[in-house]
Design a protein around this motif. Structure first.
Motif, PDB file in Angstrom:
ATOM      1  N   GLY A 114     -46.903   0.522 -66.847  1.00 47.53           N
ATOM      2  CA  GLY A 114     -45.468   0.271 -66.898  1.00 47.53           C
ATOM      3  C   GLY A 114     -44.851   0.042 -65.534  1.00 47.53           C
ATOM      4  N   LEU A 116     -44.860  -2.020 -61.942  1.00 51.18           N
ATOM      5  CA  LEU A 116     -45.333  -3.271 -61.334  1.00 51.18           C
ATOM      6  C   LEU A 116     -45.208  -3.242 -59.818  1.00 51.18           C
ATOM      7  N   HIS A 117     -44.761  -2.121 -59.292  1.00 56.70           N
ATOM      8  CA  HIS A 117     -44.605  -2.031 -57.835  1.00 56.70           C
ATOM      9  C   HIS A 117     -45.983  -1.858 -57.211  1.00 56.70           C
ATOM     10  N   ASP A 118     -46.418  -2.851 -56.451  1.00 55.16           N
ATOM     11  CA  ASP A 118     -47.772  -2.702 -55.913  1.00 55.16           C
ATOM     12  C   ASP A 118     -47.880  -2.896 -54.403  1.00 55.16           C
ATOM     13  N   SER A 162     -50.411   5.467 -57.767  1.00 57.70           N
ATOM     14  CA  SER A 162     -49.125   5.110 -57.191  1.00 57.70           C
ATOM     15  C   SER A 162     -48.121   4.857 -58.317  1.00 57.70           C
ATOM     16  N   THR A 166     -39.170   6.583 -61.956  1.00 53.09           N
ATOM     17  CA  THR A 166     -39.132   7.887 -62.638  1.00 53.09           C
ATOM     18  C   THR A 166     -39.657   7.750 -64.061  1.00 53.09           C
TER      19      THR A 166
ATOM     20  N   THR B 105     -31.084   0.647 -59.072  1.00 50.36           N
ATOM     21  CA  THR B 105     -30.802   1.858 -59.839  1.00 50.36           C
ATOM     22  C   THR B 105     -31.317   3.058 -59.062  1.00 50.36           C
ATOM     23  N   LEU B 107     -32.203   6.750 -57.548  1.00 43.83           N
ATOM     24  CA  LEU B 107     -32.752   7.969 -58.143  1.00 43.83           C
ATOM     25  C   LEU B 107     -31.914   9.185 -57.783  1.00 43.83           C
ATOM     26  N   MET B 211     -40.842 -11.383 -60.687  1.00 45.04           N
ATOM     27  CA  MET B 211     -41.674 -10.693 -59.709  1.00 45.04           C
ATOM     28  C   MET B 211     -42.116 -11.668 -58.615  1.00 45.04           C
ATOM     29  N   TYR B 220     -41.028  -7.990 -68.786  1.00 38.15           N
ATOM     30  CA  TYR B 220     -39.742  -8.511 -68.306  1.00 38.15           C
ATOM     31  C   TYR B 220     -39.446  -9.901 -68.872  1.00 38.15           C
ATOM     32  N   PHE B 362     -32.423   2.880 -48.233  1.00 38.93           N
ATOM     33  CA  PHE B 362     -33.345   1.974 -48.926  1.00 38.93           C
ATOM     34  C   PHE B 362     -33.027   1.841 -50.410  1.00 38.93           C
ATOM     35  N   ALA B 363     -31.761   1.901 -50.766  1.00 39.51           N
ATOM     36  CA  ALA B 363     -31.344   1.762 -52.170  1.00 39.51           C
ATOM     37  C   ALA B 363     -31.846   2.905 -53.040  1.00 39.51           C
TER      38      ALA B 363
HETATM   39  C1  B1M Z   1     -52.667   7.071 -53.864  1.00 39.34           C
HETATM   40  O1  B1M Z   1     -51.886   7.715 -52.916  1.00 39.34           O
HETATM   41  C2  B1M Z   1     -50.766   7.137 -52.508  1.00 39.34           C
HETATM   42  C3  B1M Z   1     -50.250   7.565 -51.319  1.00 39.34           C
HETATM   43  C4  B1M Z   1     -49.106   7.018 -50.793  1.00 39.34           C
HETATM   44  C5  B1M Z   1     -48.467   6.030 -51.515  1.00 39.34           C
HETATM   45  C6  B1M Z   1     -48.983   5.571 -52.740  1.00 39.34           C
HETATM   46  C7  B1M Z   1     -50.134   6.132 -53.261  1.00 39.34           C
HETATM   47  N1  B1M Z   1     -48.171   4.627 -53.214  1.00 39.34           N
HETATM   48  C8  B1M Z   1     -47.194   4.456 -52.317  1.00 39.34           C
HETATM   49  N2  B1M Z   1     -47.366   5.298 -51.282  1.00 39.34           N
HETATM   50  C9  B1M Z   1     -46.632   5.437 -50.034  1.00 39.34           C
HETATM   51  O2  B1M Z   1     -47.282   4.620 -49.078  1.00 39.34           O
HETATM   52  C10 B1M Z   1     -46.738   3.293 -49.131  1.00 39.34           C
HETATM   53  C11 B1M Z   1     -46.913   2.606 -47.815  1.00 39.34           C
HETATM   54  O3  B1M Z   1     -46.293   3.288 -46.757  1.00 39.34           O
HETATM   55  C12 B1M Z   1     -45.304   3.501 -49.574  1.00 39.34           C
HETATM   56  O4  B1M Z   1     -45.124   2.662 -50.682  1.00 39.34           O
HETATM   57  P1  B1M Z   1     -43.705   2.113 -51.124  1.00 39.34           P
HETATM   58  O5  B1M Z   1     -43.940   1.318 -52.340  1.00 39.34           O
HETATM   59  O6  B1M Z   1     -42.765   3.240 -51.212  1.00 39.34           O
HETATM   60  O7  B1M Z   1     -43.268   1.153 -49.915  1.00 39.34           O
HETATM   61  C13 B1M Z   1     -43.577  -0.218 -49.834  1.00 39.34           C
HETATM   62  C14 B1M Z   1     -44.376  -0.471 -48.588  1.00 39.34           C
HETATM   63  C15 B1M Z   1     -42.278  -1.009 -49.764  1.00 39.34           C
HETATM   64  N3  B1M Z   1     -41.422  -0.707 -50.900  1.00 39.34           N
HETATM   65  C16 B1M Z   1     -41.489  -1.326 -52.063  1.00 39.34           C
HETATM   66  O8  B1M Z   1     -42.285  -2.233 -52.256  1.00 39.34           O
HETATM   67  C17 B1M Z   1     -40.506  -0.931 -53.126  1.00 39.34           C
HETATM   68  C18 B1M Z   1     -39.102  -1.363 -52.739  1.00 39.34           C
HETATM   69  C19 B1M Z   1     -38.086  -1.381 -53.861  1.00 39.34           C
HETATM   70  C20 B1M Z   1     -36.791  -1.991 -53.354  1.00 39.34           C
HETATM   71  C21 B1M Z   1     -38.470  -2.146 -55.136  1.00 39.34           C
HETATM   72  C22 B1M Z   1     -39.087  -3.421 -55.272  1.00 39.34           C
HETATM   73  C23 B1M Z   1     -39.563  -4.195 -54.067  1.00 39.34           C
HETATM   74  C24 B1M Z   1     -39.279  -4.032 -56.535  1.00 39.34           C
HETATM   75  N4  B1M Z   1     -38.783  -3.584 -57.727  1.00 39.34           N
HETATM   76 CO1  B1M Z   1     -38.049  -1.837 -58.021  1.00 39.34          CO
HETATM   77  N5  B1M Z   1     -38.054  -1.433 -56.191  1.00 39.34           N
HETATM   78  C25 B1M Z   1     -37.639  -0.174 -55.853  1.00 39.34           C
HETATM   79  C26 B1M Z   1     -37.852   0.081 -54.420  1.00 39.34           C
HETATM   80  C27 B1M Z   1     -36.835   0.893 -53.669  1.00 39.34           C
HETATM   81  C28 B1M Z   1     -37.455   1.563 -52.458  1.00 39.34           C
HETATM   82  N6  B1M Z   1     -36.714   1.623 -51.407  1.00 39.34           N
HETATM   83  O9  B1M Z   1     -38.566   2.055 -52.505  1.00 39.34           O
HETATM   84  C29 B1M Z   1     -37.332   0.784 -56.937  1.00 39.34           C
HETATM   85  C30 B1M Z   1     -38.517   1.721 -56.976  1.00 39.34           C
HETATM   86  N7  B1M Z   1     -37.255  -0.072 -58.125  1.00 39.34           N
HETATM   87  C31 B1M Z   1     -36.386   0.351 -59.037  1.00 39.34           C
HETATM   88  C32 B1M Z   1     -36.111  -0.293 -60.279  1.00 39.34           C
HETATM   89  C33 B1M Z   1     -35.014   0.290 -61.117  1.00 39.34           C
HETATM   90  C34 B1M Z   1     -36.822  -1.434 -60.696  1.00 39.34           C
HETATM   91  N8  B1M Z   1     -37.695  -2.142 -59.904  1.00 39.34           N
HETATM   92  C35 B1M Z   1     -38.188  -3.200 -60.607  1.00 39.34           C
HETATM   93  C36 B1M Z   1     -38.800  -4.313 -60.062  1.00 39.34           C
HETATM   94  C37 B1M Z   1     -39.047  -4.490 -58.718  1.00 39.34           C
HETATM   95  C38 B1M Z   1     -39.602  -5.781 -58.139  1.00 39.34           C
HETATM   96  C39 B1M Z   1     -40.663  -6.423 -58.996  1.00 39.34           C
HETATM   97  C40 B1M Z   1     -38.451  -6.743 -58.008  1.00 39.34           C
HETATM   98  C41 B1M Z   1     -40.078  -5.307 -56.719  1.00 39.34           C
HETATM   99  C42 B1M Z   1     -41.580  -4.915 -56.675  1.00 39.34           C
HETATM  100  C43 B1M Z   1     -42.473  -5.998 -56.140  1.00 39.34           C
HETATM  101  C44 B1M Z   1     -43.881  -5.546 -55.980  1.00 39.34           C
HETATM  102  N9  B1M Z   1     -44.783  -6.492 -55.983  1.00 39.34           N
HETATM  103  O10 B1M Z   1     -44.220  -4.385 -55.830  1.00 39.34           O
HETATM  104  C45 B1M Z   1     -37.924  -3.044 -62.058  1.00 39.34           C
HETATM  105  C46 B1M Z   1     -39.111  -2.304 -62.693  1.00 39.34           C
HETATM  106  C47 B1M Z   1     -40.378  -3.111 -62.724  1.00 39.34           C
HETATM  107  C48 B1M Z   1     -41.541  -2.276 -63.186  1.00 39.34           C
HETATM  108  N10 B1M Z   1     -41.706  -2.099 -64.484  1.00 39.34           N
HETATM  109  O11 B1M Z   1     -42.272  -1.766 -62.404  1.00 39.34           O
HETATM  110  C49 B1M Z   1     -36.664  -2.145 -62.043  1.00 39.34           C
HETATM  111  C50 B1M Z   1     -36.617  -1.256 -63.259  1.00 39.34           C
HETATM  112  C51 B1M Z   1     -35.428  -3.038 -61.910  1.00 39.34           C
HETATM  113  C52 B1M Z   1     -34.940  -3.651 -63.190  1.00 39.34           C
HETATM  114  N11 B1M Z   1     -33.750  -3.329 -63.558  1.00 39.34           N
HETATM  115  O12 B1M Z   1     -35.625  -4.394 -63.816  1.00 39.34           O
HETATM  116  C53 B1M Z   1     -35.715   1.606 -58.582  1.00 39.34           C
HETATM  117  C54 B1M Z   1     -36.348   2.834 -59.257  1.00 39.34           C
HETATM  118  C55 B1M Z   1     -35.348   3.699 -59.950  1.00 39.34           C
HETATM  119  C56 B1M Z   1     -35.996   4.730 -60.774  1.00 39.34           C
HETATM  120  N12 B1M Z   1     -35.192   5.635 -61.243  1.00 39.34           N
HETATM  121  O13 B1M Z   1     -37.145   4.785 -61.050  1.00 39.34           O
HETATM  122  C57 B1M Z   1     -35.918   1.529 -57.028  1.00 39.34           C
HETATM  123  C58 B1M Z   1     -35.861   2.890 -56.367  1.00 39.34           C
HETATM  124  C59 B1M Z   1     -34.885   0.551 -56.441  1.00 39.34           C
HETATM  125  C60 B1M Z   1     -33.471   0.812 -56.837  1.00 39.34           C
HETATM  126  N13 B1M Z   1     -32.739   1.629 -56.130  1.00 39.34           N
HETATM  127  O14 B1M Z   1     -33.032   0.258 -57.813  1.00 39.34           O
HETATM  128  C61 B1M Z   1     -45.217   4.990 -49.914  1.00 39.34           C
HETATM  129  O15 B1M Z   1     -44.440   5.283 -51.060  1.00 39.34           O
END
Ligand code: B1M
Lengths: 226, 481
Positions: A114, A116-118, A162, A166, B105, B107, B211, B220, B362-363
């Motif tokens: 579920g 797609l964040h990769d 990963s 929520t 959206t 958290l 995406m 989606y 970061f939103a």
């Molecule tokens: C195994 O061990 C480990 C250890 C460390 C690990 C690890 C595993 N995994 C990660 N880490 C850690 O190390 C990494 C590198 O330093 C880090 O990884 P991160 O992934 O954190 O960091 C990346 C390098 C950069 N960060 C990211 O890539 C994520 C950035 C934010 C803005 C984000 C993005 C980019 C996207 N999104 Co989405 N997105 C958000 C994100 C908000 C945020 N600021 O995080 C978030 C997570 N998204 C959200 C939402 C709501 C959604 N997103 C959606 C879609 C997307 C995109 C596709 C547009 C895109 C993802 C593209 C992709 N190919 O991944 C939708 C859901 C899709 C789905 N089913 O998954 C959708 C539901 C939006 C919608 N209405 O449709 C929010 C979540 C809210 C919640 N309550 O869960 C969100 C917080 C943004 C927001 N404020 O709205 C660490 O977390």
């Protein structure tokens, strides 16, 4: 001779060059042998595999780490080097056992169902590869059963999960439970991460480790591994 | 009270020249024709097939010829209205008219008056809806938080109900399940007074993401199809991140955003030609230190301004992203990042700037005080969009003649006639003399904002009519009251 080639491997790791077509940080490196060609050459020359890893790859990565700390390198620089090391490690893998080198360990990694964040998971994978681990990336939106089955089949030392939503993070808990039910929980260390995941959450669901970012992910794997 | 500025034409800031737009456009078509995009929904692939697209089933890649792309784009309405429950809150998207709204959206939410954050609840969402309802420069409510205490199958209905029941502004929101979409539409029909009434005056709209790079996810795409079929306005935003899911360059990012959002636009126009669809951008840059997503970079403002020009070129209503900050506190960084990105989006003529208020780090986190502060930033931004009106009346030659050398304008009727409309009156900014500021406790902006937050939330008495609420609660499952 062996010194020369190891120094060249090290330099090319620092330059982040996998193949000879790659450009480096410095100008004019295209066309010259890079990490893959050099490691192949080193193998042909019969250079000790452990030496290739320590004096070529790892010492190159150490310099990259330093440059990153000093803010000379950005993460894309570091990832380029990590990818070069990862590619070299894959090439060396079949030779590890016969050379008596202990492999660092295998890691299975996935973004849960579920979700797609990769981007984050991909960075973590590259950094782990760069640290010398064998990483098998299952992809994103992967259902619990596929992950559990893969653990059974691949028998990795680590499972990395990963999640960025929520609405999907509870899959991590379910997966750990399934590993328990299948009686294989103790065979694998589970590391979790992603924006909504916290140390607290990791503890609550019974994971072994948590990484707030890619570097923490590597260090937690290293600390759990030893 | 001063006038409320919304829907004024922007477009004076043009980071792209006409040649640039042409070049980007040609590359967009080349990407769609040569590289194609991945469509992971079987239904969506079937729809694309109907247009004669070339489909590589094994790799699920869809490629469309240029002409088909342009034909489909031309089917999408270039103007439409997002309605409020109250007419004064209607939003007429299109052209270069500028409106603003919240975004999500998130958290977490800050505990009022502190740097501490906690998980956001349904109650918080209701409060934010009331607050936004009372802030004039935020024109619509995009449901900004995820109620952490609810299971996913209850999320959609509760989020939309919290919005509809607490403000008369238009409600836009992301959706999580197909069943949720269905129930939210039913609920909105009850509020609007029937199926047709909702289609005539859509008081809600939905978001389903594309995406980056070049992928329509199965779930989606299926949601896009469901929303388009239901005839509800939707946004198909794409979120390319420089160096992560798009080229590192700003131009490459604009290109990626354009192609990726168009994937959604095209799909909706095949499913239901004429569907009110918004071309959307959540494009931004990343932190070069670790590729983190950034919410307050100047490149984000620049990309979204460029994309606004692309939207105007395609004659599609545009949803931009701006106004956030990566700061963890309401400090100067939070102010300048929000102001700069909002300003660039607005001056470029973005039809709807989403995320324009309330979002931090970061939103990930919303902050009540920040909504109030951003409301002021947006007031100033909208004033800048309005620009300088030059007429005989504003130049006031006759008045100057009358006042003459060494006179003054303090008591002239002209001053009174124009002062309220010509100058933005901030609600939070401090313009007191030092003595008065001291006497009032020497408060900084966020402290003054806290007072306003409480006043506005307490004075809000908006809710749906009792009988509508009753009908909704008895027929829509899962709503928590
Ligand atoms: C195994 O061990 C480990 C250890 C460390 C690990 C690890 C595993 N995994 C990660 N880490 C850690 O190390 C990494 C590198 O330093 C880090 O990884 P991160 O992934 O954190 O960091 C990346 C390098 C950069 N960060 C990211 O890539 C994520 C950035 C934010 C803005 C984000 C993005 C980019 C996207 N999104 Co989405 N997105 C958000 C994100 C908000 C945020 N600021 O995080 C978030 C997570 N998204 C959200 C939402 C709501 C959604 N997103 C959606 C879609 C997307 C995109 C596709 C547009 C895109 C993802 C593209 C992709 N190919 O991944 C939708 C859901 C899709 C789905 N089913 O998954 C959708 C539901 C939006 C919608 N209405 O449709 C929010 C979540 C809210 C919640 N309550 O869960 C969100 C917080 C943004 C927001 N404020 O709205 C660490 O977390």
């Amino acid at each position: 001779m062996s010194q020369d080639i190891l120094a060249l491997i090290k330099e090319n790791v620092v330059q982040g060059r996998i193949n000879k077509e790659d450009e480096g940080m410095d100008e004019g490196m295209e066309g010259t042998p890079a990490v893959m060609e050099l490691v192949q050459q080193a193998l042909t020359d019969g250079i000790d595999v452990q030496k290739i890893i320590n004096e070529g790859l790892t010492s190159g990565m150490d310099i990259v780490g330093q440059k990153f700390e000093e803010k000379e390198y950005y993460i894309p620089d570091m990832l380029a080097s990590a990818e070069a090391v990862g590619a070299a490690m894959e090439m060396l893998e079949p030779h590890l056992a016969s050379s008596g080198v202990e492999p660092k360990g295998k890691i299975l990694i996935a973004t849960v169902k579920g979700d797609l964040h990769d981007i984050g998971k991909n960075i973590v994978s590259i950094l782990l590869r760069g640290a010398g681990y064998l990483v098998k990336d299952l992809g994103n939106d992967i259902d619990d059963q596929t992950i559990v089955d893969a653990v059974k089949e691949e028998q990795p030392q680590f499972l990395g999960l990963s999640a960025l939503l929520t609405s999907t993070m509870m899959h991590m808990k379910d997966i750990i439970k399934s590993l328990n039910d299948a009686g294989i929980r103790d065979n694998v260390k589970v590391i979790v991460g992603g924006a909504p995941v916290s140390e607290q959450f990791a503890n609550d669901i019974g994971a072994d480790g948590f990484g707030a970012d890619g570097f923490q992910a590597v260090s937690i794997v290293q600390s759990l591994g030893s | 009270m001063g006038i409320i500025r919304k829907g004024l034409p922007g477009g004076s800031f043009k980071p792209l020249s006409e040649q640039d737009i042409e070049k980007i456009h040609n590359t967009v078509l080349q990407v769609i024709e040569e590289i194609g995009f991945q469509v992971n929904s079987e239904d969506a692939r079937q729809y694309f097939k109907q247009t004669g697209a070339s489909i590589d089933e094994a790799n699920r890649i869809v490629r469309l010829p240029r002409k088909t792309v342009m034909d489909l784009i031309s089917k999408a309405p270039s103007e439409f209205t997002l309605y409020g429950r109250d007419e004064k809150n209607d939003i007429h998207l299109g052209g270069s008219r500028v409106y603003t709204g919240t975004g999500g959206t998130a958290l977490y939410i800050y505990n009022p008056g502190s740097k501490e954050k906690r998980l956001a609840s349904l109650d918080d969402l209701k409060k934010i809806a009331k607050l936004v309802g009372g802030l004039d420069n935020i024109h619509l409510l995009l449901l900004p938080t995820y109620p952490s205490e609810l299971p996913v199958n209850q999320i959609d209905v509760n989020r939309f109900y919290a919005g509809l029941n607490n403000t008369s502004k238009h409600i836009m929101g992301g959706v999580y399940t197909l069943e949720g979409i269905e129930n939210v539409i039913k609920m909105a029909e009850m509020v609007a007074g029937g199926k047709e009434q909702l289609r005539k005056r859509p008081i809600i709209s939905m978001i389903a993401c594309c995406m980056s790079p070049l992928k329509l996810d199965e779930h989606y795409a299926d949601m896009m199809i469901a929303i388009a079929k239901a005839g509800i306005p939707l946004v198909c935003p794409a979120e390319p991140l420089c160096g992560a899911t798009s080229p590192i360059t700003v131009a490459g990012n604009v290109l990626m955003q354009t192609v990726d959002s168009l994937m959604g636009v095209l799909l909706t126009q095949i499913v239901n030609p004429g569907t009110p669809v918004i071309f959307g951008s959540v494009a931004t840059s990343t932190d070069l230190r670790d590729l983190k997503y950034l919410a307050g970079s100047v490149e984000m403002g620049l990309t979204n301004a460029g994309s606004a020009q692309m939207a105007q070129f395609y004659k599609l209503p545009f949803y931009a992203t701006g106004g956030m900050t990566d700061s963890k506190a309401l400090d100067s960084q939070s102010g300048y990042e929000s102001a700069i990105t909002n300003m660039l989006c607005a001056l470029a003529g973005s039809n709807f700037i989403h995320d324009s208020a309330g979002l931090m780090e970061f939103a990930m986190t919303v902050c009540l005080e920040k909504y109030v502060i951003d409301n002021d930033i947006l007031g100033m931004v909208m004033r800048a969009v309005e620009g300088i009106k030059v007429t005989d009346e504003t130049l006031a030659f006759d008045l100057i003649k009358k006042v003459g050398p060494a006179g003054n304008f303090v008591t002239s009727k002209h001053t009174r006639r124009h002062m309220r409309s010509e100058h933005y009156e901030p609600t939070v900014s401090d313009r007191n003399l030092r003595e008065d500021w001291d006497a009032e406790g020497g408060q900084v902006a966020w402290e003054r904002a806290t007072i306003l937050v409480n006043q506005i939330i307490e004075s809000s008495d908006y809710s749906l009519p009792e009988d509508t609420k009753k009908t909704i609660l008895s027929q829509i499952p899962g709503i928590v009251v």
